[in-house]
Design an enzyme around this catalytic site. Structure first.
Site, mmCIF file in Angstrom:
data_model
loop_
_atom_site.group_PDB
_atom_site.id
_atom_site.type_symbol
_atom_site.label_atom_id
_atom_site.label_comp_id
_atom_site.label_asym_id
_atom_site.label_seq_id
_atom_site.Cartn_x
_atom_site.Cartn_y
_atom_site.Cartn_z
ATOM 1 N N GLY A 3 0.788 -1.225 0.000
ATOM 2 C CA GLY A 3 0.000 0.000 0.000
ATOM 3 C C GLY A 3 0.819 1.273 0.000
ATOM 4 N N ALA A 32 -18.028 3.919 23.316
ATOM 5 C CA ALA A 32 -18.870 3.245 24.317
ATOM 6 C C ALA A 32 -18.628 1.740 24.343
ATOM 7 C CB ALA A 32 -20.345 3.531 24.031
ATOM 8 N N TYR A 49 -8.067 5.721 16.988
ATOM 9 C CA TYR A 49 -7.245 6.068 15.824
ATOM 10 C C TYR A 49 -7.064 7.594 15.714
ATOM 11 C CZ TYR A 49 -5.663 6.025 10.934
ATOM 12 O OH TYR A 49 -4.945 6.187 9.772
#
Length: 472
Positions: A243, A323, A378
């Site tokens: 990638g 959550a 992230y």
């Protein structure tokens, strides 16, 4: 991954259907090819300074009653081929060539002192935008509003940057707009400006739009060969097995660097293929191990005698709503995406082998800037990258080096190919260029930032997202 929609809406029934329904028709972007010119088509240089308005329309020379302006200096850089033997057609007035399809329009607004000054260049710019060629370029050059000595000056400079962002959203047919923001120690004739002009006017910046890039100083030197600016230098790229990482490794090798390609042992086979293809070396390594930096340094010094460039590309996602987030998802992302980089940078900067114009580029993300649902871990890690770059840049500067970040948006990779179709299509189109970027777009931006000509660009974050319409 192929963007079939873009192909569909440009041929036959698909083209007719898209036109009738008013659907997006993204233009295939022009990207760099070997031996291609930096600049395609005539370049129009506009200015907010009075000298340009009365200067010679072809050569850029100023009228006798005005001293040379920054716009004159930029025009001269272009007439001199941007440091090469390339012939560039430079114009100073939009009226000298009616019907011209412009390749680039540059607005030099370094000397604005009041928002009222902007009309002198912005209104002529508006008159020529419809004549901008496919994949054309608009580039603004101004000075840092935070360094202005008066409110009116700051207002005018900030207005230039905001104008650039709006223009970028008005452009069509693959055209882009960006801005160079010069600090007090930077001049329009400095080497970093030359480097930036060569990047932003060329196809190498195909998926970069709506970005202000600050140039702090004139530090940097012109390479002997613009096609191989990294000759003799050694670069490490983490996450290089596939990638974006594989494309970064290939691009740095193209530019002359000897590359150490790093990835986890599980990716060893594909990592070896990448290293063999670029005539580099493969290093199987878990970057979260405590001795990762020492292993990289030892490998680079033993094989090549030096280490000049580190690209922190390796990263993971473990998406979940906060959550529902568990310890493993949170901690693994933070460890790989930011904690490992902090630890390695400490070790690199403490080593005498990384004190000769060292350069580091870290992969951030638009999620770290604007946030993203389901990506608190992230986004936090990528926001951490941005904070790390800002704080670390002065430490690299002590050794004549730089540290910057690149924040990709939607890039066509194996990872994004796994996104559900409808979500993927929406994500692709939510930027001014109405399409996803390619890994090479990220790689080209990194190659620009680590060039020896770009040393005056330090501590910045460049988004490679086609001017994503969501977030900052």
């Amino acid at each position: 991954m192929t963007d079939r929609y873009t192909s569909f809406v440009h041929h036959g029934f698909g083209k007719t259907l898209a036109q009738k329904l008013g659907l997006p028709q993204p233009v295939p972007l022009r990207r760099h090819t070997p031996s291609a010119p930096v600049v395609t088509g005539p370049v129009l240089v506009l200015s907010t300074a009075p000298a340009a308005a009365s200067g010679d329309s072809t050569t850029g020379a100023s009228a006798g009653e005005h001293p040379p302006s920054d716009a004159d200096a930029v025009a001269t850089l272009l007439l001199n081929g941007l440091g090469s033997d390339e012939l560039i057609d430079v114009r100073r007035s939009p009226h000298t060539a009616e019907g011209t399809r412009w390749g680039t329009v540059i607005v030099v607004a370094t000397e604005v002192t009041h928002p009222n000054d902007l009309a002198a260049a912005m209104l002529p710019l508006g008159q020529v935008l419809r004549g901008l060629g496919q994949c054309g370029r608009v580039l603004f050059i101004t000075r840092d509003p935070e360094e202005a000595d008066r409110p009116a000056v700051a207002a005018a400079r900030q207005a230039v940057i905001s104008t650039m962002r709006s223009v970028a959203k008005e452009l069509r047919r693959g055209a882009t707009a960006n801005a160079l923001v010069l600090g007090a120690d930077a001049t329009v004739t400095g080497t970093p400006v030359l480097s930036a002009l060569r990047f932003f006017l060329s196809p190498k910046s195909a998926f970069v739009s709506g970005q202000p890039v600050t140039i702090s100083s004139d530090a940097g030197h012109v390479p002997e060969n613009w096609d191989r600016p990294l000759d003799g230098q050694v670069a490490v790229v983490t996450g290089a097995a596939q990638g974006i990482g594989a494309e970064i490794a290939a691009t740095l090798a193209r530019d002359g660097a000897r590359v150490v390609a790093v990835d986890i042992p599980a990716a060893g086979e594909s990592l070896a293929r990448v290293a063999n293809r670029i005539k580099g070396t493969a290093l199987q390594l878990d970057i979260t191990s405590p001795d990762a930096a020492e292993v990289i340094l030892t490998h680079a010094v033993d094989r090549y005698g030096r280490l000049d460039i580190v690209i922190h590309n390796a990263g993971i996602t473990r998406d979940k709503l906060l959550a529902n987030m568990d310890d493993d998802r949170w901690n693994s992302v933070m460890t790989v995406n930011i904690a490992s980089q902090l630890a390695m940078n400490d070790h690199f900067l403490a080593s005498e082998h990384f004190h000769r114009n060292p350069r580091i580029v870290s992969l951030a993300s638009t999620s770290g800037i604007a946030g993203n649902r389901g990506q608190t871990n992230y986004g936090a890690s990528k926001g951490g990258v941005i904070g790390m770059v800002t704080a670390s840049a002065p430490l690299l500067a002590e050794h004549g080096g730089t540290m910057n970040a690149v924040a990709p948006g939607f890039i066509e990779t194996t990872m994004t190919s796994k996104i559900p179709f409808a979500t993927r299509e929406v994500a692709r189109r939510l930027n001014s260029l109405q399409q996803g970027g390619h890994p090479v777009d990220v790689a080209e931006t990194i190659a620009f930032l680590v060039s020896p000509a770009s040393v005056g660009i330090n501590g910045v974050v460049v988004r490679v997202c086609g001017q994503n319409l969501v977030g900052a």
